[in-house]
Design a protein around this motif. Structure first.
Motif, PDB file in Angstrom:
ATOM      1  N   CYS A   1       0.814  -1.642  -0.118  1.00 13.99           N
ATOM      2  CA  CYS A   1      -0.232  -0.309   0.245  1.00 13.99           C
ATOM      3  C   CYS A   1       1.067   1.149  -0.071  1.00 13.99           C
ATOM      4  O   CYS A   1       0.336   2.430  -0.415  1.00 13.99           O
ATOM      5  N   GLU A   2       2.464   1.093   0.494  1.00 14.31           N
ATOM      6  CA  GLU A   2       3.214   2.380   0.991  1.00 14.31           C
ATOM      7  C   GLU A   2       3.844   2.128  -0.912  1.00 14.31           C
ATOM      8  O   GLU A   2       3.583   3.673  -1.290  1.00 14.31           O
TER       9      GLU A   2
ATOM     10  N   LEU B   1      -4.986  13.723  -3.871  1.00 11.53           N
ATOM     11  CA  LEU B   1      -4.276  11.872  -3.667  1.00 11.53           C
ATOM     12  C   LEU B   1      -5.553  11.374  -2.950  1.00 11.53           C
ATOM     13  O   LEU B   1      -5.503   9.587  -3.566  1.00 11.53           O
ATOM     14  N   THR B   2      -6.337  11.108  -1.791  1.00 12.44           N
ATOM     15  CA  THR B   2      -6.950  10.555  -1.385  1.00 12.44           C
ATOM     16  C   THR B   2      -8.501  10.048  -2.208  1.00 12.44           C
ATOM     17  O   THR B   2      -8.915   9.129  -1.691  1.00 12.44           O
TER      18      THR B   2
ATOM     19  N   ARG C   1      -9.107   6.346  -0.400  1.00 14.54           N
ATOM     20  CA  ARG C   1      -8.862   6.590   1.081  1.00 14.54           C
ATOM     21  C   ARG C   1      -9.465   7.785   1.831  1.00 14.54           C
ATOM     22  O   ARG C   1     -10.184   9.024   0.809  1.00 14.54           O
ATOM     23  N   THR C   2      -9.760   7.994   3.091  1.00 10.89           N
ATOM     24  CA  THR C   2     -10.718   8.725   4.075  1.00 10.89           C
ATOM     25  C   THR C   2      -8.980   9.788   3.801  1.00 10.89           C
ATOM     26  O   THR C   2      -7.844   9.515   3.848  1.00 10.89           O
TER      27      THR C   2
ATOM     28  N   GLY D   1      -7.848  10.994   6.841  1.00  4.81           N
ATOM     29  CA  GLY D   1      -6.544  10.575   7.561  1.00  4.81           C
ATOM     30  C   GLY D   1      -6.024   9.559   7.443  1.00  4.81           C
ATOM     31  O   GLY D   1      -4.662   9.672   7.853  1.00  4.81           O
ATOM     32  N   ALA D   2      -6.733   8.530   6.683  1.00  2.00           N
ATOM     33  CA  ALA D   2      -5.336   7.416   6.011  1.00  2.00           C
ATOM     34  C   ALA D   2      -5.002   7.864   5.289  1.00  2.00           C
ATOM     35  O   ALA D   2      -3.745   7.619   5.294  1.00  2.00           O
ATOM     36  N   THR D   3      -4.788   8.510   4.363  1.00  2.00           N
ATOM     37  CA  THR D   3      -3.924   9.079   3.081  1.00  2.00           C
ATOM     38  C   THR D   3      -3.013  10.057   3.800  1.00  2.00           C
ATOM     39  O   THR D   3      -1.913  10.165   3.638  1.00  2.00           O
ATOM     40  N   SER D   4      -3.310  10.798   4.615  1.00  2.00           N
ATOM     41  CA  SER D   4      -2.798  11.812   6.246  1.00  2.00           C
ATOM     42  C   SER D   4      -1.127  10.666   6.744  1.00  2.00           C
ATOM     43  O   SER D   4       0.070  11.180   6.482  1.00  2.00           O
ATOM     44  N   VAL D   5      -1.959   9.780   7.335  1.00  2.00           N
ATOM     45  CA  VAL D   5      -0.768   9.141   7.961  1.00  2.00           C
ATOM     46  C   VAL D   5       0.115   8.228   6.875  1.00  2.00           C
ATOM     47  O   VAL D   5       0.999   8.160   7.258  1.00  2.00           O
TER      48      VAL D   5
END
Length: 149
Positions: free
Chosen positions: A39-40, A58-59, A64-65, A67-71
């Motif tokens: 995934c990375e 990108l989100t 993705r959400t 938050g998930a994109t930010s992480v």
């Protein structure tokens, strides 16, 4: 078989393949001494293909959400593969770009994916024409699912 039954069967097949692929791609791989989960690596690939995109873009691309994109972006930054660029004309804007190390990691990941694709193509024994037709069907299903609420 009716189109509805064929679609239902196809969706069940896709679910099975998705499950098998998650198991197959569970372990991380090392590129240039950097360990990445798939995934990375695929997020890095999206950034490489669309250098200068925003985190919001990108989100949307990765479904993705925020938050998930930010992480995920933070992980790639910590690994020295991506950086956030703030253009002089609009400091509020934040664009994602690859570092030189990120470019090399992406290149190695692309090579690994190509080797894997060759192996799967050989083992599956499918022609280019059959695969192109399958890709057309999957593209159309992706369009339906990405535009439906």
């Amino acid at each position: 078989m009716t189109a509805e039954k064929e679609i239902a069967h196809l969706i069940n097949q896709l679910y099975t393949v998705e499950t098998l692929m998650k198991v197959f791609h569970r372990d991380p791989h090392s590129y240039c001494g950097v360990t990445l989960y798939d995934c990375e690596a695929h997020t890095l690939e999206k950034i490489a293909e669309n250098e200068g995109l925003s985190q919001a873009q990108l989100t949307r691309m990765t479904f993705r959400t925020k938050g998930a994109t930010s992480v995920m972006v933070d992980k790639l930054i910590q690994k020295g593969l991506v950086y956030r660029d703030r253009p002089e004309k609009d400091r509020r804007q934040c664009l994602l770009r690859l570092t030189e190390k990120g470019r090399e990691v992406d290149r190695q990941h692309q090579e690994r994916d190509l080797r894997h694709a060759r192996l799967v193509a050989e083992q599956a024994g499918l022609t280019g024409e059959e695969l192109a037709q399958a890709n057309q069907v999957l593209d159309r299903l992706g369009e339906v699912y990405s535009t439906s609420g």
